[in-house]
Design a protein around this motif. Structure first.
Motif, PDB file in Angstrom:
ATOM      1  N   ILE A  68       0.825  -1.215   0.000  1.00  0.00           N
ATOM      2  CA  ILE A  68       0.000   0.000   0.000  1.00  0.00           C
ATOM      3  C   ILE A  68       0.857   1.263   0.000  1.00  0.00           C
ATOM      4  CG2 ILE A  68      -1.678   1.312   1.362  1.00  0.00           C
ATOM      5  CD1 ILE A  68      -2.982  -1.341   2.094  1.00  0.00           C
ATOM      6  N   SER A  69       2.019   1.227   0.658  1.00  0.00           N
ATOM      7  CA  SER A  69       2.896   2.411   0.615  1.00  0.00           C
ATOM      8  C   SER A  69       3.430   2.640  -0.799  1.00  0.00           C
ATOM      9  CB  SER A  69       4.055   2.247   1.604  1.00  0.00           C
ATOM     10  OG  SER A  69       4.774   1.054   1.374  1.00  0.00           O
ATOM     11  N   GLN A  71       1.823   1.805  -3.555  1.00  0.00           N
ATOM     12  CA  GLN A  71       0.647   2.305  -4.264  1.00  0.00           C
ATOM     13  C   GLN A  71       0.445   3.798  -3.990  1.00  0.00           C
ATOM     14  OE1 GLN A  71      -2.790  -0.223  -3.536  1.00  0.00           O
ATOM     15  NE2 GLN A  71      -4.100   1.578  -3.531  1.00  0.00           N
ATOM     16  N   THR A  72       0.555   4.179  -2.739  1.00  0.00           N
ATOM     17  CA  THR A  72       0.355   5.584  -2.366  1.00  0.00           C
ATOM     18  C   THR A  72       1.426   6.481  -2.982  1.00  0.00           C
ATOM     19  OG1 THR A  72      -0.612   4.889  -0.258  1.00  0.00           O
ATOM     20  CG2 THR A  72       0.124   7.166  -0.424  1.00  0.00           C
ATOM     21  N   ARG A  75       0.940   6.803  -6.724  1.00  0.00           N
ATOM     22  CA  ARG A  75      -0.194   7.699  -6.986  1.00  0.00           C
ATOM     23  C   ARG A  75       0.257   9.155  -6.930  1.00  0.00           C
ATOM     24  NH1 ARG A  75      -3.332   7.600  -1.928  1.00  0.00           N
ATOM     25  NH2 ARG A  75      -4.004   5.515  -2.561  1.00  0.00           N
ATOM     26  N   GLU A  89      -1.190  14.517  -4.385  1.00  0.00           N
ATOM     27  CA  GLU A  89      -1.841  13.595  -3.453  1.00  0.00           C
ATOM     28  C   GLU A  89      -3.287  13.308  -3.838  1.00  0.00           C
ATOM     29  OE1 GLU A  89       1.392  15.880  -1.401  1.00  0.00           O
ATOM     30  OE2 GLU A  89      -0.369  16.425  -2.608  1.00  0.00           O
ATOM     31  N   TYR A  92      -5.523   9.626  -8.394  1.00  0.00           N
ATOM     32  CA  TYR A  92      -5.908   8.227  -8.200  1.00  0.00           C
ATOM     33  C   TYR A  92      -5.260   7.372  -9.276  1.00  0.00           C
ATOM     34  CZ  TYR A  92      -9.661   9.476  -4.943  1.00  0.00           C
ATOM     35  OH  TYR A  92     -10.376   9.951  -3.863  1.00  0.00           O
ATOM     36  N   GLU A  96      -7.865   2.323  -8.425  1.00  0.00           N
ATOM     37  CA  GLU A  96      -8.383   2.841  -7.162  1.00  0.00           C
ATOM     38  C   GLU A  96      -9.808   3.361  -7.300  1.00  0.00           C
ATOM     39  OE1 GLU A  96      -4.272   4.065  -4.883  1.00  0.00           O
ATOM     40  OE2 GLU A  96      -5.163   5.545  -6.244  1.00  0.00           O
TER      41      GLU A  96
END
Length: 510
Positions: A68-69, A71-72, A75, A89, A92, A96
């Protein structure tokens, strides 16, 4: 009332002999607690939610190592590359936007922090297993020669037996653990081109299984050419083969598929006539394909291009006159490799291209009128010890040094030196991060350069996987089966039920 479905001994013997037309789930797979517990979880969801249409097509996207980090951060990096962004930030990634999501627990039956062989086997077979083994139950010990009585049937094999067209794509070697789990059955993931002498005659290597023993897969694209060529053969790019048995598996494939197309570069790839071609073997590098940040369109196709081409082939008239939809697995394999090297920039660029490939699939299916009939699942096999730290202000370059709100100067750590937002708990970056216990000063370094290795705390030659959950996203028929926190092997059962692949542990009485 429900009754247990038992695989016949005849069907199992056909399966073990390499016959794929009658792929069934054998009793020992059905009776695995992993398998039955996951099936029960799916059954419980089905009774509490309204029925939905059957999935004609299935696409499983796997971002290898995309925690997930990752992915973030990807993004944000993608967002920061776009004009008029608000900081990045708010962006998407394509998947997502999917309406259904959950978290998958990734541990192997013998490891708290998993490897790709065990995790992908769980996703493809519905039963968790040990690290390092592919397509076999956890009764097998890593390195066992004879696994014939413990083979797990995969979703791809079931799809093929249901007369669906099939495809596998990876930017890693196509014999690497993740793609191999769709078709191979072996106790050691490293047996890509050979097996130990004591195992000869008892089990075949992964490349040999793909060409000679696996389901007849229609589209195969990725790297790993060396594992299909004898040691004495040099490929068109000057690399030598790895096979000591003298078999030229590329020639074998061509002999099996006289009208199929074997391609090894972008020129051959671009020349494929997707309207008439029914079989493709594309091996675009001797080992893994290039990172997206290093890839040259003139040499290798992108993950997006391979995905689009595969869908065109799997949906062409040649297949649809004979087949009942398709099953496609697409892996972005090199996210994982960049993380192992402590190199966030390349990992994030490959993640962005992975997102692009998902969107390319959606657009292609939508244009073909097949989107509503396709279950698309996007997930990762495991994560990495990769983190976002400090308190950077919004819009701070994700690959840069931490700069806090209201400041133009980097924030300083307890040693009065700046630090990056992205870092690793362990890995090769530690070697350059500390000198005699003193942390390197990053003030004069451009941490946004492609080759920069993020600082790491614990020195190791290769950064390691992490053990936390990974995200799962789904859209299409019965995508609601993906919700909440689930065991990773539940993913298979969601696919199996949505597409009615015939691998149910239980069926309702008529």
């Amino acid at each position: 009332m429900k009754r247990m479905v038992s695989a016949s001994a005849a069907a199992v013997s056909m399966l073990l002999a390499g016959t794929t037309h009658a792929a069934v789930v054998p009793d020992y797979q059905l009776n695995s607690s992993w398998y039955s517990n996951a099936q029960n979880a799916i059954s419980a969801r089905s009774t509490s939610l309204s029925a939905d249409s059957k999935a004609k097509n299935i696409i499983v996207f796997v971002g290898d190592g995309m925690g997930i980090s990752t992915q973030t951060a990807a993004r944000i990096l993608q967002g920061q590359s776009q004009a008029n962004n608000q900081g990045g930030e708010e962006n998407y990634l394509s998947f997502e936007h999917f309406p259904h999501s959950g978290l998958a627990k990734t541990y192997n039956t013998n490891q708290q922090t998993p490897d790709s062989a065990g995790t992908m086997t769980a996703m493809m077979s519905g039963a968790k297993t040990k690290a390092g083994v592919i397509g076999v139950s956890d009764n097998v010990n890593r390195g066992d020669c004879d696994v014939s009585s413990e083979r797990l049937v995969s979703a791809l094999e079931l799809a093929a037996s249901q007369h669906k067209a099939t495809g596998i794509i990876s930017t890693a070697r196509i014999t690497h653990a993740t793609p191999a789990a769709t078709y191979a059955h072996v106790s050691e993931r490293n047996w890509e081109a050979s097996v130990p002498e004591e195992c000869v005659g008892k089990v075949s290597d992964i490349a040999y299984q793909l060409i000679h023993q696996a389901a007849d897969i229609d589209v195969i694209m990725g790297g790993g050419r060396r594992n299909f060529l004898p040691e004495e053969v040099t490929d068109p790019e000057g690399s030598t083969g790895r096979r000591s048995d003298g078999n030229n598996l590329i020639e074998d494939w061509q002999n099996f598929h006289r009208t199929g197309q074997y391609v090894w570069d972008s020129e051959g790839f671009n020349a494929i006539d997707t309207s008439s071609t029914s079989k493709v073997l594309g091996l675009f590098n001797s080992s893994h394909m290039e990172y997206e940040a290093d890839r040259d369109d003139a040499d290798e196709p992108s993950l997006s291009a391979m995905t689009e081409k595969a869908i065109d082939i799997l949906l062409n008239d040649t297949h649809q006159q004979q087949q009942q939809g398709f099953f496609l697995m697409v892996e972005s394999g090199r996210i994982d490799h960049a993380h192992h090297g402590g190199n966030a920039a390349r990992a994030l660029q490959d993640t962005i291209e992975y997102s692009n490939a998902v969107q390319a699939a959606i657009d292609k299916l939508d244009a073909a009128g097949e989107l509503d009939d396709t279950l698309i699942i996007v997930t990762a096999d495991h994560s990495h010890v990769f983190t976002m730290a400090g308190y950077p202000k919004r819009g701070n370059p994700i690959l840069g040094l931490v700069v806090g709100v209201g400041s133009e100067q980097p924030s300083l750590a307890g040693d009065n030196k700046p630090y990056t937002t992205l870092g690793y708990a362990n890995g090769p970056g530690a070697a350059a991060s500390f000198d005699a216990g003193v942390r390197t000063d990053l003030s004069a370094l451009d941490t946004k350069q492609l080759d920069f290795q993020q600082q790491a705390l614990i020195p190791s030659g290769s950064e390691t996987h992490a053990g936390e959950d990974v995200a799962v996203f789904a859209r299409g028929p019965q995508a609601y089966l993906i919700q909440g926190a689930i065991e990773q092997n539940v993913i298979f059962h969601a696919i199996n039920q949505a597409a009615d692949l015939g691998g149910n542990a239980y069926v309702a009485e008529e």
